[in-house]
Design a protein around this motif. Structure first.
Motif, short mmCIF file in Angstrom:
data_model
loop_
_atom_site.label_atom_id
_atom_site.label_comp_id
_atom_site.label_asym_id
_atom_site.label_seq_id
_atom_site.Cartn_x
_atom_site.Cartn_y
_atom_site.Cartn_z
N ARG A 234 45.95 12.56 37.26
CA ARG A 234 46.98 12.72 36.09
C ARG A 234 47.60 14.03 36.07
N VAL A 235 46.79 14.87 36.63
CA VAL A 235 47.49 16.35 37.05
C VAL A 235 48.29 16.58 38.24
N GLY A 236 47.83 15.55 39.20
CA GLY A 236 48.64 15.65 40.60
C GLY A 236 47.79 16.07 41.51
N SER A 237 46.53 16.21 41.27
CA SER A 237 45.78 16.90 42.71
C SER A 237 45.21 15.63 43.39
N ARG A 238 45.09 14.50 42.94
CA ARG A 238 44.45 13.28 43.84
C ARG A 238 45.55 12.15 43.70
N GLY A 239 45.47 11.31 44.84
CA GLY A 239 46.46 10.21 44.76
C GLY A 239 46.02 8.98 44.33
N SER A 240 46.72 8.15 44.44
CA SER A 240 46.62 6.60 43.87
C SER A 240 45.27 5.96 44.82
N THR A 241 45.39 6.23 46.19
CA THR A 241 44.50 5.81 47.19
C THR A 241 43.14 6.24 46.69
N ASP A 242 43.03 7.58 46.27
CA ASP A 242 41.60 8.07 45.90
C ASP A 242 41.21 7.50 44.64
N VAL A 243 41.97 6.96 43.74
CA VAL A 243 41.55 6.47 42.39
C VAL A 243 41.02 5.06 42.77
N LEU A 244 41.71 4.41 43.76
CA LEU A 244 41.22 3.01 44.09
C LEU A 244 39.68 3.20 44.71
N ARG A 245 39.70 4.03 45.56
CA ARG A 245 38.57 4.20 46.33
C ARG A 245 37.48 4.44 45.34
N ALA A 246 37.56 5.44 44.71
CA ALA A 246 36.45 5.86 43.64
C ALA A 246 36.06 4.57 42.66
N SER A 247 37.09 3.77 42.21
CA SER A 247 36.87 2.88 41.32
C SER A 247 36.00 1.60 42.15
N ASP A 248 36.50 1.41 43.38
CA ASP A 248 35.64 0.43 44.03
C ASP A 248 34.02 0.83 44.31
N SER A 249 33.98 2.01 44.69
CA SER A 249 32.81 2.68 44.75
C SER A 249 31.77 2.78 43.64
N PHE A 250 32.35 3.20 42.59
CA PHE A 250 31.67 3.08 41.24
C PHE A 250 31.20 1.52 40.82
N PHE A 251 32.04 0.56 40.82
CA PHE A 251 31.71 -0.73 40.52
C PHE A 251 30.68 -1.33 41.59
N ALA A 252 30.92 -1.12 42.91
CA ALA A 252 29.93 -1.76 43.86
C ALA A 252 28.67 -0.90 43.64
N ASN A 253 28.59 0.27 43.33
CA ASN A 253 27.01 0.98 43.20
C ASN A 253 26.53 0.41 41.97
N ARG A 254 27.20 0.20 40.90
CA ARG A 254 26.90 -0.41 39.68
C ARG A 254 26.06 -1.82 39.88
N ARG A 255 26.86 -2.66 40.66
CA ARG A 255 26.39 -3.85 41.17
C ARG A 255 25.07 -3.99 41.92
N ASP A 256 24.97 -3.00 42.99
CA ASP A 256 24.07 -2.79 43.72
C ASP A 256 22.55 -2.24 42.75
N LEU A 257 22.80 -1.70 41.71
CA LEU A 257 21.76 -1.18 40.93
C LEU A 257 21.22 -2.40 40.17
N ILE A 258 22.19 -3.33 39.47
CA ILE A 258 21.52 -4.46 38.64
C ILE A 258 20.90 -5.14 39.64
N ARG A 259 21.48 -5.49 40.85
CA ARG A 259 20.64 -6.47 41.74
C ARG A 259 19.35 -5.63 42.29
N ALA A 260 19.30 -4.37 42.46
CA ALA A 260 18.00 -3.99 43.02
C ALA A 260 16.83 -4.14 42.11
N ARG A 261 17.56 -3.98 40.48
CA ARG A 261 16.27 -4.08 39.74
C ARG A 261 15.61 -5.64 39.41
N TYR A 262 16.76 -6.52 39.79
CA TYR A 262 16.16 -8.03 39.64
C TYR A 262 15.26 -8.16 40.91
N ALA A 263 15.86 -7.77 42.15
CA ALA A 263 14.91 -8.00 43.37
C ALA A 263 13.56 -7.39 43.27
#
Length: 511
Positions: free
Chosen positions: A377-406
Motif C-alpha cells: 500500500r505504501v509502495g515498498s512491495r510489489g504485487s508479486t510479493d503479495v501473491l507469494r505471501a498469500s499463497d505461503s500463508f494459506f498453504a501453511n495453514r492447510r498443512d497445519l490443519i492436516r498435520a493435526r489430523y494425521a
C-alpha cells in the motif's frame, strides 16, 4: 452494501452457523454407527460365533453316544428240502457307545479352546480395523472441508487484491503485468476450488457409505485442543507391548499352538483306541429269528493300528513341517509388530513436532502477509510479493490443519499396534473434538463480527478519502502460541476379550 445490511447478513450467517453446529455429529458417533453397519465386521462376528461352537462339538465326541431306532422288515427263507418260511419282523433297538481311550479325540478337545480363542481374537482385530477406517474417513472429510475453506479464503483474498490492482491500474499506479499475474493466480485458485469441492464430495460419499446415512456436519477439532502425550514415553515399552499383544501376533501364537496339537493328533494314530459299546433289542426285533427274541450285548473293544502303508508317518512329517511354518510366521509377526509400533511412535512424535513448527510458521507467515500488504500500500512491495505471501500463508495453514489430523490418526494407529484401541480410546480422542467447542463457536462468531466491522470501517474511511477499501483481514489460523496442558491418552493395556479366550491365551504364554 451499508453497515446495517452487513450486520443483518452477519446475523443470518450466525444463525446458520449455530444451526449447523447443533446438527453436527462427533467422532464417537460416526465410529459407533460405522462399526454397527460394517458388513465385514458383521461377517467376523458370525465367524466368531461359529468358532465358539468348536468346544461343545469336541466335548460331544468324548461323551456317550446313544442311538435308538425302529424298523419293520419282511423275511422270506427258502431252504431245499424244508418248508419255506415267511414272516414279518418289527421292533426297536437302543445302542450306546462310550469312548474309553481315544487320544485323537482328547487332543481335538484341547485344540477347540484355541479355535474358539482364534475366532475371538480375529473379531477383535477386525473391530480395530473398522474403528481405524471410520476415524480415517472422519478426518479425511474434515481435511477436505478445510481444504475447500482454504481455497475459498485464498480466492477471496486474491479477488480483493485484484480489485485493488485494477483500481491502481486505472489510476496509473500499477502495470498490466501486475494485473495479469493476479488474474492468473486467481484462475489457479478457482481451479483449486473446483478440485477441493469435488474431493469433499467424494469424502462425504465415503463417510455416507460406511455409516449408511448423510450427516449435516461433523464436529471440528477444537482450537483449544492440544495433542495428547504418551505414557510411557519410551519407544521400547510400546514395542514390547506390541510384540506381546498385537492381534496378529496373538493369532500366530494360537496358530502355532494349534499346529502343535495337530502333530499330537497325527501321532495319536499310532495309539490304540478303546470303546465301550452296548445294545438292547427287545422281543420281536431280533434279526434272523423267527420267534420274538430279546438280545442284549455289551463289549469292550480295542483297536490297535499295526500297518497303514506309511500314511501315519507321512502325516506326522506333514504336521511337523506345518508346525515349523507356524513358528516362523509367529517370529515374523512379532518382528513386524515391534517395528510397526516403533514407526507409529516416531510418526506421532514427529507429528507433534511438526504441529509446533507449523504453528510458528503460520503465525510468522501471517505476520509476513500483513507486512507485505502494508508495504504494497505504501509502495515498498510489489504485487508479486503479495501473491507469494498469500499463497505461503494459506498453504501453511492447510498443512497445519492436516498435520493435526494425521497426528491424531497416528496415535490411534499406535494404540492399535498394541491391541489397546477400542471405543474408550475413541471417546478420549473425541474429547479433543468436543472440548471447548462452544467456546470455539462463540469465538468464531466474535471474529466474524470484528472482521465485518473492520471491513465496514475501512469502506467508510475509503469513501471519505474518495477511494475504495483495500484488503481484508485474513482469518486466524487454528493454532495457539503456547498450547495449554490438555488431554493425555495414557496407559498401555490390551483390549479385553472374554474369559474363555483369556484362558486359552494364558495357556499359550505358559508354553
Amino acid at each position: 452494501m451499508n453497515k446495517r445490511t452487513m450486520a443483518g447478513a452477519l446475523l443470518v450467517f450466525t444463525g446458520v452457523a449455530y444451526a449447523g453446529a447443533a446438527a453436527a455429529v462427533d467422532l464417537l458417533t460416526v465410529v459407533e454407527q460405522s462399526t454397527d453397519r460394517d458388513a465385514d465386521l458383521a461377517a467376523f462376528r458370525a465367524g466368531s460365533r461359529a468358532a465358539g461352537e468348536a468346544v461343545p462339538k469336541a466335548r460331544a465326541a468324548l461323551l456317550p453316544q446313544l442311538e435308538a431306532g425302529w424298523g419293520r422288515a419282511y423275511n422270506s427263507t427258502v431252504t431245499e428240502g424244508l418248508p419255506n418260511t415267511h414272516y414279518w419282523q418289527n421292533g426297536w433297538t437302543v445302542a450306546l457307545t462310550q469312548p474309553v481311550f481315544d487320544w485323537s479325540r482328547w487332543t481335538t478337545y484341547k485344540q477347540a479352546d484355541f479355535v474358539q480363542a482364534r475366532g475371538a481374537v480375529d473379531l477383535a482385530r477386525a473391530q480395530q480395523s473398522a474403528i481405524l477406517r471410520a476415524v480415517q474417513t472422519y478426518f479425511d472429510e474434515l481435511a477436505a472441508e478445510d481444504e475447500l475453506t482454504r481455497a475459498n479464503d485464498y480466492t477471496a483474498a486474491l479477488d480483493v487484491h485484484l480489485d485493488e490492482l485494477r483500481r491502481r491500474r486505472r489510476a496509473g499506479e500499477a502495470t498490466v503485468i501486475d494485473v495479469q499475474e493476479a488474474e492468473a493466480a486467481r484462475e489457479q485458485a478457482q481451479s483449486q476450488q473446483l478440485d477441493a469441492r469435488d474431493d469433499l464430495q467424494l469424502k462425504r460419499l465415503a463417510l455416507e457409505h460406511i455409516t449408511g446415512q448423510r450427516f449435516a456436519g461433523l464436529s471440528r477439532l477444537s482450537d483449544a485442543a492440544v495433542m495428547p502425550g504418551l505414557h510411557p514415553d519410551d519407544v521400547e515399552s510400546w514395542a514390547s507391548q506390541a510384540e506381546a499383544h498385537d492381534y496378529t501376533v496373538q493369532l500366530k501364537q494360537i496358530d502355532r499352538r494349534i499346529a502343535e496339537l495337530e502333530v499330537e493328533k497325527a501321532r495319536a494314530a499310532r495309539l490304540p483306541v478303546v470303546n465301550l459299546t452296548a445294545s438292547h433289542t427287545p422281543a420281536g426285533a431280533a434279526s434272523g429269528y423267527i420267534r420274538p427274541t430279546t438280545t442284549t450285548t455289551a463289549m469292550l473293544s480295542v483297536s490297535i493300528p499295526i500297518f497303514e502303508g506309511g500314511a501315519t508317518s507321512a502325516n506326522i512329517d506333514e504336521k511337523l513341517a506345518l508346525e515349523d511354518r507356524a513358528q516362523d510366521e509367529l517370529v515374523a509377526a512379532t518382528r513386524l509388530a515391534g517395528a510397526s509400533a516403533r514407526e507409529y511412535w516416531s510418526r506421532f512424535l514427529a507429528g507433534v513436532a511438526r504441529i509446533e513448527a507449523l504453528s510458528r510458521l503460520v503465525q510468522s507467515s501471517r505476520a509476513a502477509l500483513n507486512a507485505t500488504q502494508v508495504g504494497y500500500r505504501v509502495g515498498s512491495r510489489g504485487s508479486t510479493d503479495v501473491l507469494r505471501a498469500s499463497d505461503s500463508f494459506f498453504a501453511n495453514r492447510r498443512d497445519l490443519i492436516r498435520a493435526r489430523y494425521a497426528t491424531i490418526v497416528g496415535l490411534l494407529q499406535l494404540k492399535a499396534a498394541t491391541a489397546s484401541l477400542n471405543l474408550d480410546e475413541v471417546a478420549r480422542v473425541n474429547e479433543l473434538v468436543l472440548n471447548g467447542e462452544d467456546r470455539q463457536a462463540v469465538a468464531h462468531v466474535d471474529a466474524q463480527h470484528a472482521a465485518v466491522d473492520a471491513k465496514v470501517e475501512r469502506a467508510a474511511v475509503g469513501a471519505k478519502m474518495g477511494r475504495p477499501a483495500v484488503g481484508t483481514e485474513m482469518p486466524r489460523a487454528l493454532v495457539r502460541a503456547e498450547p495449554p496442558q490438555g488431554v493425555i491418552l495414557t496407559d498401555l493395556h490390551p483390549a479385553a476379550i472374554d474369559a474363555a479366550v483369556q484362558r486359552a491365551l494364558a495357556s499359550i504364554h505358559q508354553q
